[in-house]
Design an enzyme around this catalytic site. Structure first.
Site, mmCIF file in Angstrom:
data_model
loop_
_atom_site.group_PDB
_atom_site.id
_atom_site.type_symbol
_atom_site.label_atom_id
_atom_site.label_comp_id
_atom_site.label_asym_id
_atom_site.label_seq_id
_atom_site.Cartn_x
_atom_site.Cartn_y
_atom_site.Cartn_z
ATOM 1 N N TRP A 87 -19.644 -120.857 -22.004
ATOM 2 C CA TRP A 87 -19.653 -122.032 -22.883
ATOM 3 C C TRP A 87 -20.799 -121.997 -23.876
ATOM 4 O O TRP A 87 -20.626 -122.358 -25.049
ATOM 5 C CB TRP A 87 -19.634 -123.320 -22.058
ATOM 6 C CG TRP A 87 -18.329 -123.445 -21.359
ATOM 7 C CD1 TRP A 87 -18.103 -123.338 -20.017
ATOM 8 C CD2 TRP A 87 -17.033 -123.616 -21.972
ATOM 9 N NE1 TRP A 87 -16.758 -123.446 -19.756
ATOM 10 C CE2 TRP A 87 -16.080 -123.618 -20.939
ATOM 11 C CE3 TRP A 87 -16.593 -123.759 -23.292
ATOM 12 C CZ2 TRP A 87 -14.709 -123.761 -21.172
ATOM 13 C CZ3 TRP A 87 -15.235 -123.906 -23.531
ATOM 14 C CH2 TRP A 87 -14.311 -123.909 -22.483
ATOM 15 N N ASP A 155 -25.676 -129.130 -23.740
ATOM 16 C CA ASP A 155 -24.283 -129.353 -23.366
ATOM 17 C C ASP A 155 -24.312 -129.691 -21.878
ATOM 18 O O ASP A 155 -24.559 -128.823 -21.041
ATOM 19 C CB ASP A 155 -23.465 -128.084 -23.630
ATOM 20 C CG ASP A 155 -22.016 -128.211 -23.175
ATOM 21 O OD1 ASP A 155 -21.667 -129.216 -22.540
ATOM 22 O OD2 ASP A 155 -21.236 -127.275 -23.468
ATOM 23 N N LYS A 179 -14.945 -134.279 -16.732
ATOM 24 C CA LYS A 179 -15.410 -133.818 -15.432
ATOM 25 C C LYS A 179 -15.996 -134.977 -14.625
ATOM 26 O O LYS A 179 -15.481 -135.297 -13.563
ATOM 27 C CB LYS A 179 -16.421 -132.694 -15.601
ATOM 28 C CG LYS A 179 -15.750 -131.391 -16.045
ATOM 29 C CD LYS A 179 -16.485 -130.764 -17.184
ATOM 30 C CE LYS A 179 -16.006 -129.390 -17.581
ATOM 31 N NZ LYS A 179 -14.595 -129.227 -17.814
#
Ligand code: PMP
Length: 343
Positions: A87, A155, A179
């Site tokens: 990511w 992030d 999430k």
């Protein structure tokens, strides 16, 4: 996962009388209350100081990969990236389309640790990192140090509200909601106010933090249902004992699972201990030929979603906040049983 109490509340909303939250205007008084209460709860739970704006946006964390350079870097400028997994690599690649993105450290190709040191550019527009790498299961146990004046950009998609995060040490923190904060479609962005309107660039309005802050995230129609579900999740967190309780539970869950993996000769986690994720835990089987049998036997016990990401293979247990201790206990028991059965 969503907590069962949240799913029940959604079902009640859909089946109840009168316009449901799915049908009301984002400019209605009812939605104003959703927006105000969710921001207030998030501020309390994450300890967000007054000098920060809280935005509720669309486009996923991926949209923020572009929004970061667009909002922070003037034309011709650049930003630094710590690449610790898929990511943060994706964030670096996307930023490179809009600014001079630089890799300050790269732990690839295996991504089993976080970097001890990096080559920071003191003139960078920001330093970006992923607090928890969802696929590789690598997490920063503490906030990385930055050069004075270089805003730190996190992030936090796969760890928000599961582990402590010092917002005040950051310029920007963003997280997709799917999430720990509800469902896909909503991304929470926390931005220090002096970083709003910093780049002097033309930015698409929906990615423009200053424009979104000025309109209370309602410059256009926001993802109302996803936003409301985030409020339900935050209210559930309060009922459970708040953010500190979420962290206690996450710590307990991960300890149970790593203890089982480490005690076994059959399962292994490749990440150095100090950088292990609390929420997304990859593991391998000593005999990869048994992976399919493992997944099928696990599914038969109601243990689903254990296949690792297609880019790395193996297994992965996602222990987000709605996962009860009983879910981890059942997995740990299954691991032992499967190992015994194959011995
Ligand atoms: N960052 C991290 C850490 C992620 O786990 C993900 C998605 N799993 C993303 C970014 C991308 O999020 P989205 O699909 O919401 O754009």
């Amino acid at each position: 996962m969503l907590p069962p109490a949240v799913l029940a509340r959604i079902a009640e909303e859909v089946s109840g009388p009168g316009p449901s939250l799915f049908e009301v205007s984002h400019r209605s008084g009812r939605f104003d209350a959703v927006a105000e209460r969710s921001e207030a709860l998030l501020r309390t739970m994450l300890g967000i100081p007054d000098g920060y704006a809280v935005l509720f946006l669309q486009g996923g964390a991926t949209a923020q990969f572009a929004a970061v350079p667009l909002n922070l870097v003037p034309p011709g400028g650049g930003g630094d990236h710590l690449v610790t997994g898929s990511w943060s690599r994706r964030a670096f690649e996307e930023a490179g389309r809009f600014a001079v993105a630089r890799v300050a450290a790269d732990t690839g190709p295996e991504h089993r640790a976080i970097p001890d040191a990096w080559d920071a550019d003191p003139a960078a527009g920001y330093l970006a990192y992923a607090v928890n790498e969802t696929i590789h299961g690598v997490a920063f146990p503490a906030t990385p140090a930055t050069t004075a004046g270089v805003p730190l950009v996190a992030d936090a998609s796969s760890m928000i509200l599961s582990r402590p995060l010092d917002i005040a040490a950051h310029g920007v923190v963003y997280a997709g909601a799917q999430k720990n904060l509800g469902v896909a479609g909503l991304t929470v962005v926390v931005v220090r106010r002096d970083l709003l309107a910093r780049s002097g660039r033309v930015i698409p309005a929906v990615l423009d933090w200053a424009a979104m802050a000025a309109s209370s995230s309602r410059l256009n129609t926001p993802p109302t249902v996803a936003w409301w579900i985030a409020l339900l999740v935050l209210e559930w967190v309060v009922e459970q004992g708040g953010a500190a309780e979420m962290v206690r539970r996450a710590e307990r869950r991960q300890a149970l699972l790593y203890a089982a993996i480490d005690a076994s000769q059959f399962y292994a986690n490749p990440v150095v201990e100090s950088a292990r994720s609390w929420t997304t835990i990859p593991f391998t089987l000593a005999d990869p030929a048994r992976e399919q049998a493992f997944l099928e036997a696990a599914a038969a016990e109601g243990l689903v979603g254990l296949r690792g990401h297609r880019s790395v293979g193996g297994m992965r247990a996602c222990l987000y906040n709605a996962m009860p201790d009983a879910g981890v206990t059942a997995l740990v028991e299954f691991l032992a049983e499967f190992e015994r059965a194959g011995a």
